[in-house]
Each structure stands twice: as C-alpha cells, then as structure tokens.
Design a protein around this motif. Sequence first.
Motif, mmCIF file in Angstrom:
data_model
loop_
_atom_site.group_PDB
_atom_site.id
_atom_site.type_symbol
_atom_site.label_atom_id
_atom_site.label_comp_id
_atom_site.label_asym_id
_atom_site.label_seq_id
_atom_site.Cartn_x
_atom_site.Cartn_y
_atom_site.Cartn_z
ATOM 1 N N UNK A 69 -12.335 11.402 21.504
ATOM 2 C CA UNK A 69 -11.414 11.975 22.486
ATOM 3 C C UNK A 69 -11.509 13.490 22.471
ATOM 4 N N UNK A 70 -10.816 14.094 23.407
ATOM 5 C CA UNK A 70 -10.648 15.552 23.421
ATOM 6 C C UNK A 70 -11.950 16.325 23.482
ATOM 7 N N UNK A 71 -12.025 17.368 22.642
ATOM 8 C CA UNK A 71 -13.172 18.282 22.666
ATOM 9 C C UNK A 71 -14.485 17.572 22.337
ATOM 10 N N UNK A 72 -14.416 16.563 21.455
ATOM 11 C CA UNK A 72 -15.630 15.841 21.083
ATOM 12 C C UNK A 72 -16.177 15.066 22.283
ATOM 13 N N UNK A 73 -15.292 14.449 23.050
ATOM 14 C CA UNK A 73 -15.737 13.719 24.239
ATOM 15 C C UNK A 73 -16.251 14.691 25.306
ATOM 16 N N UNK A 74 -15.548 15.797 25.498
ATOM 17 C CA UNK A 74 -15.970 16.799 26.487
ATOM 18 C C UNK A 74 -17.361 17.335 26.165
ATOM 19 N N UNK A 110 -22.068 1.833 22.354
ATOM 20 C CA UNK A 110 -22.287 2.887 23.343
ATOM 21 C C UNK A 110 -21.129 3.085 24.296
ATOM 22 N N UNK A 111 -19.931 2.724 23.881
ATOM 23 C CA UNK A 111 -18.760 2.913 24.763
ATOM 24 C C UNK A 111 -18.565 4.381 25.120
ATOM 25 N N UNK A 112 -18.756 5.248 24.112
ATOM 26 C CA UNK A 112 -18.571 6.675 24.359
ATOM 27 C C UNK A 112 -19.629 7.212 25.319
ATOM 28 N N UNK A 113 -20.877 6.778 25.153
ATOM 29 C CA UNK A 113 -21.952 7.216 26.051
ATOM 30 C C UNK A 113 -21.697 6.707 27.474
ATOM 31 N N UNK A 133 -18.173 10.033 33.484
ATOM 32 C CA UNK A 133 -17.508 11.324 33.706
ATOM 33 C C UNK A 133 -18.493 12.381 34.198
ATOM 34 N N UNK A 134 -19.737 12.304 33.715
ATOM 35 C CA UNK A 134 -20.760 13.292 34.112
ATOM 36 C C UNK A 134 -21.463 12.903 35.397
ATOM 37 N N UNK A 135 -21.116 11.702 35.940
ATOM 38 C CA UNK A 135 -21.741 11.177 37.154
ATOM 39 C C UNK A 135 -23.260 11.019 36.977
ATOM 40 N N UNK A 136 -23.610 10.504 35.800
ATOM 41 C CA UNK A 136 -25.008 10.213 35.465
ATOM 42 C C UNK A 136 -25.150 8.700 35.340
#
Length: 286
Positions: free
Chosen positions: A18-23, A48-51, A57-60
């Motif tokens: 979450x937060x800064x790490x996710x950003x 790979x949930x985070x990826x 979010x990055x629209x990739x």
Amino acid sequence: MTARIPFHRASAIFDLIEGAEFDSLVKSIREKGQKLPIILCDGAILDGRNRYNACLAAKVKPRFEEWDGDGSPAEFVLEVNKERRHLTKDQKIAAAARATVEMEAEAKDRMEAGTLAPFGARVGKSAEIAAKAEGVSTREVERRVAVEKHGSESLKRAVDAKEVSRDDGATIATALSKSEQNALVRAGKVAAKEAAAKEKARAKAAKAEERERKGKAKRTAGGGGSKTDQARARREAQAAEAEEDAGPTAAQSQRHWKAITGAVSNLFKRLESSGVVNDGKVDTEL
C-alpha cells in the motif's frame, strides 16, 4: 470495461502493498514496463496481485503466465515470495501461518474430492513446512495459526500491529467469541493481557483436574497407580495378612491384658462401694 480477474485463495498468504510502496511500483511499471509475469491458476491470480493492480493503475496491459502445477499453490506462493520480499520476523510468521491454514484447506479439498497430493508437494506437517520455508519457529507459527483460524479481524489486526502479543492473541482467539475478542481489542492491550492470563490459568487448572480424573480412573481400573505403588500396596496387604495368621504380638497382648485388668478393677471398686463385695469376698446375703 474488462472484468477484473479474481484472486486465488492462496494469493492472500502475503499482504498487499500500500501507500508509497504501491505508488513506486506503479511508477516503475509505467516507465519500465512489467518485468515479472502474473501467475494464473484455474483462471485466478495465484501470484502477482500487486503487479496486476499496479498495471491497472498505470494503464499498462498485464502479462500473464499459467502456473505449471508443480507442488501445491500455497507452497508455490511461499517459495516465489521468499526470495522476492524483505519481511520482518513477524510478517514471516504471519505469512507462514496463513500458508499453513491454506495447505490444510488444500488437503481437505483433496480428501473430499478423493484425489492425491500434487506431484512435488512436500510431505509433513503443514506448520513445519511453512515455518521452514520462512525460516521461523514452528511453535510461533502454530500460535499465529490459532489467531488466523479463530480470531476476529480486529484481533488479527491488533496482533499484526503488536497491540496484542501473538501468544495472548492465540489464547484469546481459542477461548473467547469474536464479539468478546473485539471488545478486548477496544479495551486495550492491558485488558487483553489480563484476559489471556485468566484463560491460561483456567486452562491449566482444567488440565490438572483432567489428569487427576484420568489417574483416579486408572487406579480404580488397574488396582492402583504406578507399578511401584501397586507393589507397595501388595506388600502392605501381605504384611497385614501375616500378622493376622501369626496372632497378636506381645505388645498387642500386653495392651489387651491391661485393658482387661483395668476393667475388672473398676468393676470391683463399684461392687465394693455398693456393698456387694467386702474385703475381696462376695456377700451372699445380698
């Protein structure tokens, strides 16, 4: 709009970032692309949930690969994240506990389906396998498993935040209802510690009582407790029987004689006082 791909049950072994790490992950994928594939199992994201979230979010466009099925899903998630993540000891214990619960659920599913363990799956106790994979104590993992299985969500969060110790959390989770757990978490760390101490004392007393009950039942059924106690009881019984067969001892005879002569003396005194006996002779005229 494309529907989101669901997450596999085993993917929850590790927390989402979450937060800064996710950003930071979103920025990296937007600028450099997705380096590692997202692993699918039966149409759900196993690793790979985070990826996946960062790609959205990055629209990739996310890149996927199918899991090869070697071992169990829970063991796979443990293995690939062990090298990838820098976790604290508490985070490793929590992950190992969730993996334990998941491996037990997988085994139950296989049992109900009548299937064997997958090729490559480790053999042994789930908590030991998970603890070894994360390099932590099996006992610590087992205590955290109790929280995972029986604890309310607020209690789990309190243990994660160290507001309640892992040991106290396990005691509270197994002894109290979830509403009672929530009330203790709201009351604070001191209240939780006092409640855990009370439950530990109660459990200890109950265990001692159960041991005594079983011991008594064993003595009743077997004619005694340990072999030493039984042998001592037999010797005492044999000695008592021998005394009866041999008759009274000299000391016992002397005590009996004193009692008899004392009773006779008291009788004569009463007879003399009543005039029935004069100078040791019986007055026949009375």
